[in-house]
Design an enzyme around this catalytic site. Sequence first.
Site, PDB file in Angstrom:
ATOM      1  N   ASP A   5      14.697  10.220  30.212  1.00 27.11           N
ATOM      2  CA  ASP A   5      13.661   9.243  30.576  1.00 27.11           C
ATOM      3  C   ASP A   5      14.220   7.830  30.370  1.00 27.11           C
ATOM      4  O   ASP A   5      15.423   7.667  30.125  1.00 27.11           O
ATOM      5  CB  ASP A   5      12.379   9.484  29.753  1.00 27.11           C
ATOM      6  CG  ASP A   5      12.562   9.148  28.275  1.00 27.11           C
ATOM      7  OD1 ASP A   5      13.697   8.815  27.862  1.00 27.11           O
ATOM      8  OD2 ASP A   5      11.552   9.192  27.536  1.00 27.11           O
ATOM      9  N   CYS A  56      28.987   4.607  18.793  1.00 30.01           N
ATOM     10  CA  CYS A  56      28.415   3.861  19.917  1.00 30.01           C
ATOM     11  C   CYS A  56      29.414   2.828  20.445  1.00 30.01           C
ATOM     12  O   CYS A  56      29.770   1.872  19.743  1.00 30.01           O
ATOM     13  CB  CYS A  56      27.135   3.172  19.460  1.00 30.01           C
ATOM     14  SG  CYS A  56      26.383   2.177  20.761  1.00 30.01           S
ATOM     15  N   CYS A  89      16.826   1.925  19.102  1.00 33.97           N
ATOM     16  CA  CYS A  89      17.663   1.424  20.202  1.00 33.97           C
ATOM     17  C   CYS A  89      16.732   0.796  21.251  1.00 33.97           C
ATOM     18  O   CYS A  89      16.656   1.221  22.396  1.00 33.97           O
ATOM     19  CB  CYS A  89      18.489   2.557  20.796  1.00 33.97           C
ATOM     20  SG  CYS A  89      19.815   1.942  21.853  1.00 33.97           S
ATOM     21  N   GLU A 117       3.323  15.132  28.973  1.00 33.69           N
ATOM     22  CA  GLU A 117       4.412  14.611  29.801  1.00 33.69           C
ATOM     23  C   GLU A 117       3.883  14.034  31.118  1.00 33.69           C
ATOM     24  O   GLU A 117       4.383  13.034  31.609  1.00 33.69           O
ATOM     25  CB  GLU A 117       5.465  15.686  30.075  1.00 33.69           C
ATOM     26  CG  GLU A 117       6.311  16.038  28.855  1.00 33.69           C
ATOM     27  CD  GLU A 117       7.152  14.859  28.352  1.00 33.69           C
ATOM     28  OE1 GLU A 117       7.377  13.903  29.102  1.00 33.69           O
ATOM     29  OE2 GLU A 117       7.554  14.902  27.180  1.00 33.69           O
ATOM     30  N   CYS A 153      20.827   2.689  12.759  1.00 30.80           N
ATOM     31  CA  CYS A 153      21.004   3.732  13.777  1.00 30.80           C
ATOM     32  C   CYS A 153      21.908   4.863  13.269  1.00 30.80           C
ATOM     33  O   CYS A 153      23.007   4.593  12.786  1.00 30.80           O
ATOM     34  CB  CYS A 153      21.598   3.108  15.036  1.00 30.80           C
ATOM     35  SG  CYS A 153      21.971   4.333  16.298  1.00 30.80           S
ATOM     36  N   TYR A 166      12.410  15.703  35.774  1.00 33.12           N
ATOM     37  CA  TYR A 166      12.287  15.242  34.384  1.00 33.12           C
ATOM     38  C   TYR A 166      11.276  16.101  33.618  1.00 33.12           C
ATOM     39  O   TYR A 166      11.561  16.600  32.522  1.00 33.12           O
ATOM     40  CB  TYR A 166      11.869  13.758  34.332  1.00 33.12           C
ATOM     41  CG  TYR A 166      11.383  13.407  32.957  1.00 33.12           C
ATOM     42  CD1 TYR A 166      12.299  13.171  31.942  1.00 33.12           C
ATOM     43  CD2 TYR A 166      10.025  13.420  32.650  1.00 33.12           C
ATOM     44  CE1 TYR A 166      11.871  12.934  30.643  1.00 33.12           C
ATOM     45  CE2 TYR A 166       9.589  13.192  31.361  1.00 33.12           C
ATOM     46  CZ  TYR A 166      10.512  12.942  30.365  1.00 33.12           C
ATOM     47  OH  TYR A 166      10.086  12.737  29.082  1.00 33.12           O
ATOM     48  N   TYR A 198      -2.161   5.645  38.252  1.00 31.76           N
ATOM     49  CA  TYR A 198      -1.338   6.612  39.001  1.00 31.76           C
ATOM     50  C   TYR A 198      -2.120   7.915  39.207  1.00 31.76           C
ATOM     51  O   TYR A 198      -1.800   8.962  38.656  1.00 31.76           O
ATOM     52  CB  TYR A 198      -0.014   6.878  38.279  1.00 31.76           C
ATOM     53  CG  TYR A 198       0.831   5.634  38.158  1.00 31.76           C
ATOM     54  CD1 TYR A 198       1.646   5.218  39.202  1.00 31.76           C
ATOM     55  CD2 TYR A 198       0.781   4.861  37.007  1.00 31.76           C
ATOM     56  CE1 TYR A 198       2.394   4.059  39.106  1.00 31.76           C
ATOM     57  CE2 TYR A 198       1.521   3.696  36.903  1.00 31.76           C
ATOM     58  CZ  TYR A 198       2.326   3.305  37.959  1.00 31.76           C
ATOM     59  OH  TYR A 198       3.065   2.161  37.852  1.00 31.76           O
ATOM     60  N   TRP A 217       0.777  15.590  20.522  1.00 31.13           N
ATOM     61  CA  TRP A 217       1.203  16.749  21.320  1.00 31.13           C
ATOM     62  C   TRP A 217       2.444  17.416  20.744  1.00 31.13           C
ATOM     63  O   TRP A 217       2.975  18.351  21.311  1.00 31.13           O
ATOM     64  CB  TRP A 217       1.486  16.316  22.754  1.00 31.13           C
ATOM     65  CG  TRP A 217       2.276  15.052  22.848  1.00 31.13           C
ATOM     66  CD1 TRP A 217       3.629  14.944  22.827  1.00 31.13           C
ATOM     67  CD2 TRP A 217       1.754  13.731  22.975  1.00 31.13           C
ATOM     68  NE1 TRP A 217       3.980  13.617  22.926  1.00 31.13           N
ATOM     69  CE2 TRP A 217       2.842  12.850  23.023  1.00 31.13           C
ATOM     70  CE3 TRP A 217       0.454  13.196  23.054  1.00 31.13           C
ATOM     71  CZ2 TRP A 217       2.694  11.467  23.139  1.00 31.13           C
ATOM     72  CZ3 TRP A 217       0.301  11.835  23.169  1.00 31.13           C
ATOM     73  CH2 TRP A 217       1.417  10.979  23.218  1.00 31.13           C
ATOM     74  N   GLN A 221       5.082   6.702  33.370  1.00 29.72           N
ATOM     75  CA  GLN A 221       4.743   5.291  33.629  1.00 29.72           C
ATOM     76  C   GLN A 221       3.674   4.755  32.681  1.00 29.72           C
ATOM     77  O   GLN A 221       3.043   3.738  32.975  1.00 29.72           O
ATOM     78  CB  GLN A 221       4.204   5.090  35.070  1.00 29.72           C
ATOM     79  CG  GLN A 221       4.865   5.899  36.111  1.00 29.72           C
ATOM     80  CD  GLN A 221       6.045   5.181  36.716  1.00 29.72           C
ATOM     81  OE1 GLN A 221       6.349   4.059  36.355  1.00 29.72           O
ATOM     82  NE2 GLN A 221       6.731   5.825  37.620  1.00 29.72           N
ATOM     83  N   THR A 222       3.424   5.412  31.573  1.00 27.97           N
ATOM     84  CA  THR A 222       2.315   5.018  30.701  1.00 27.97           C
ATOM     85  C   THR A 222       2.783   5.073  29.246  1.00 27.97           C
ATOM     86  O   THR A 222       3.573   5.943  28.892  1.00 27.97           O
ATOM     87  CB  THR A 222       1.119   5.983  30.903  1.00 27.97           C
ATOM     88  OG1 THR A 222       0.882   6.115  32.320  1.00 27.97           O
ATOM     89  CG2 THR A 222      -0.142   5.465  30.259  1.00 27.97           C
TER      90      THR A 222
END
Length: 369
Positions: A151, A219, A203, A50, A213, A133, A95, A33, A55-56
């Site tokens: 997220d 950080c 991360c 999105e 990183c 979100y 869901y 996408w 949750q996936t």
Amino acid sequence: MAKSTTKAKPQAAPSVAERLLAWYDVHARVLPWRSRPGAFADPYAVWLSEIMLQQTTVAAVGPYFRKFLTRWPNVGALAAAPVDDVMREWAGLGYYSRARNLHACAIAVANDHGGVFPDTEEGLRRLPGIGPYTAAAIAAIAFGRRATVVDGNVERVVSRLFRIETPLPASKPEIRAKANTLTPDLRAGDFAQAMMDLGATICTPKRPSCNRCPVSELCDAHAAGVEETLPRRGAKKERPVRRGACFFLTRADGAVLLRKRPAKGLLGGMMEVPTTEWNGAELDKAALLAQAPAKLSWRRVPGLVEHTFTHFHLQLAVFTAEATAKAAKDVDGIWVGVDELSGEALPSLMRKVVDHAMPDLGPLFGRKA
Ligand code: SF4
């Protein structure tokens, strides 16, 4: 002539955003996408992905995204589709209210916005199924708006960058405020995706690869050596257990009885193997059989089907029976041939029930949760 004493201005160290964008230009994950770094993506593709990604995992979403885009290449095509077809294609992704809202949103965009997604967070949030979100993600990634996208991956990265010790979820407002300070005016969409990619690939929750990183010098958690302890989380609540039974009824020609669940509520609008109510009571054969679709000679299949929802864990006993000619006529529901079961809008739980009831046939749907 006197010598000039003017010193060169010291160069400011690159910011988190500058470092991350430079890293993203080279290391961006290739996802179906996505557009290339620096280009805006198709709003329809961003929205669809999105919603699916809520949750996936990325790995689970990939095949569904391609299937949807092939069948309904734009929002108008999706809006014109029967909702049952959308639910059927969504089956297995979980869901299910997302699928109903997806269809409602497509209709709203097609009917109220001429088939064009609004290009602001506020406009997007007025559409069905689009929360803060998702609105921020579409506004930033598809339209280049400066929007802060937070997220789970971003929560982890920000908690570590700023060494936020307050446990989640209480730390969410602070994380959002800090993330907002990092978001650049330009390339906010690429920045959001860079943060997600950093969280997904470097991360990581366990053993982050701080040595690779791009922002390790900035950080705070890494400087203090506490990165693996962050983000902190409040104590998890135990999930309650609910129990019930499913009734796998076959007809003389081998067809199986299915029912459509009510449109509202858990697994709303999806198909099911007829089931009892689910509650905390221990499994009691007589009480369960009182809820069977017909009085027949039901046999209990050994073992249980187990499935975990967000708010509870479910254990289902499965009973099987062959319908008499009278029962086959009288029961509520639809009869579906075994070969056609995989084309029905059966959620993962019900796929497990079918597999459990027909072990001799082998897993019809696989054992995916
Ligand atoms: S230095 Fe380590 S803990 Fe900090 S953001 Fe990078 S990977 Fe995460």
